[in-house]
Write an enzyme that holds these catalytic residues in place. Structure first.
Site, short mmCIF file in Angstrom:
data_model
loop_
_atom_site.label_atom_id
_atom_site.label_comp_id
_atom_site.label_asym_id
_atom_site.label_seq_id
_atom_site.Cartn_x
_atom_site.Cartn_y
_atom_site.Cartn_z
N SER A 136 20.05 8.96 45.71
CA SER A 136 19.43 7.46 45.93
C SER A 136 18.80 6.82 44.46
O SER A 136 18.06 7.90 43.80
CB SER A 136 18.27 7.65 46.74
OG SER A 136 17.65 6.31 47.07
N TYR A 161 11.14 10.18 51.37
CA TYR A 161 12.61 10.27 51.28
C TYR A 161 13.27 10.52 50.00
O TYR A 161 14.08 11.07 49.63
CB TYR A 161 13.09 8.56 51.74
CG TYR A 161 14.42 8.34 51.43
CD1 TYR A 161 15.40 8.86 52.27
CD2 TYR A 161 14.80 7.45 50.58
CE1 TYR A 161 16.83 8.73 52.15
CE2 TYR A 161 16.06 7.27 50.04
CZ TYR A 161 17.07 7.74 50.93
OH TYR A 161 18.48 7.65 50.46
#
Length: 343
Positions: A136, A161
């Site tokens: 990501s 995350y």
């Protein structure tokens, strides 16, 4: 898409096949005659009806097999590898969302850490030609150097995350080094499009409009220092993955592992994105749309800007994402109004 990249003699395992990117990739592979095995636990992080709607699109393909299972279940995942013997694995299953990681950290450890470890172990014991996995843009944290390059240091994540995605890269590199697993990490930049994720801002803004609610914009109302995002249309993400499927890192290297950004390389101000969304909704509905807005401070875990350099991707496969937000958002709003029968 006119190119023909996948090898139809191969078996492709897609984790997170009922998810946004997993669905679109699976559909593209199936349309080109590939054999696809999908696994997904269909969790309720967002509306499961949307996940089942994606699977309904895939169901008619006779070369598609779906397993409802959790990658955190190591025995079940090993059995899947033993049964189907995938040649290429595209690991897209993950607990997504930056803000949700503050509320429910355990879900991220189980899915993103334990689950990815299980995928790596499965690839170790059942060797594959190539493992591609989702990272990501969040790994760049508050990186102020733009555009973001894969060689930039990513040691300061600002959300759990992001920390799990950085951990995935480290784990994959280690397994690649120890067991010569050809592995490629894909740093996605704000993916959007039809059949997308309701937890993403563009989807939530649209839902709020039709529910008669104002949208919350976390930029302190400062239009000069607005949030910038590198919005990347789903078809560009899928094409980038496809072009990399059979380009594994060189096996003779100590660690046949590479990481690539996949982003539009054209960051937009969030307010410009919202104005474009309003225009596209107006076009889809045939009437003027103006979304009510409330401005609030930035939330923990948010970053002020994302901006991808795609030079490595272009060099490797000759591809650069190219869909404009005008084109991409129009496709999304047309789909949204049709899917929810708002026309």
């Amino acid at each position: 898409m006119s190119y023909n990249i996948p090898e139809t003699s191969k078996t492709y395992l897609v984790t997170g096949a009922a998810g946004f990117i997993g669905f679109h990739l699976s559909k593209q592979l199936l349309e080109q005659g590939c054999n696809v095995i999908g696994i997904d636990n269909i969790n309720d992080y967002y509306d499961v009806h949307l996940k089942y709607a994606r699977l309904e699109v895939l169901k008619p393909f006779t070369s598609f097999s779906f397993v409802k299972g959790d990658i955190a279940d190591q025995a079940g995942l090993m059995a899947l590898f033993e049964t189907h013997k995938p040649n290429v694995v595209i690991h897209l299953a993950a607990q997504a969302g930056v803000r949700y990681s503050i509320e429910n950290p355990d879900a991220y450890i189980q899915s993103n850490i334990v689950g990815t470890h299980n995928v790596l172990e499965a690839c170790r014991h059942h060797p594959v030609e190539h493992l591609l996995y989702a990272s990501s843009s969040s790994v760049y944290g508050t990186n102020e150097k733009v555009p973001f390059e894969e060689s930039d240091r990513v040691d300061h994540p600002v959300s759990l995350y992001a920390a799990t995605k950085k951990s995935n890269e480290l784990m994959a590199h280690t397994y690649s080094h120890l067991y010569q697993i050809p592995a490629t990490g894909l740093r996605f930049f704000t993916v959007y499009g039809p059949l997308g994720r309701p937890d993403m801002a563009y989807f939530g803004f649209t839902q709020s409009y039709f529910a008669g609610r104002p949208i919350r914009i976390f930029n302190n109302g400062n239009f000069e220092q607005d949030l910038y995002r590198d919005f990347t249309y789903i078809d560009d993400i899928v094409e980038g993955i496809e072009r990399l499927l059979h380009r594994p890192p060189a096996a003779e290297e100590k660690a046949p592992h590479r990481v690539y950004n996949i982003g539009n390389s054209h960051p937009e101000k969030l307010m410009v994105f919202i104005e474009t969304l309003e225009r596209c909704l107006s076009q889809s509905l045939g009437r003027e749309v103006c979304i009510e807005k409330i401005f609030e401070p930035m939330k923990p875990g948010d970053v002020p800007a994302t901006y991808a350099s795609t030079s490595l991707l272009e060099e490797a496969v000759g591809f650069k994402p190219k869909t404009s937000i005008e084109e991409g958002l129009q496709r999304f709003t047309d789909w949204y109004c049709d899917y929810y029968r708002l026309n």
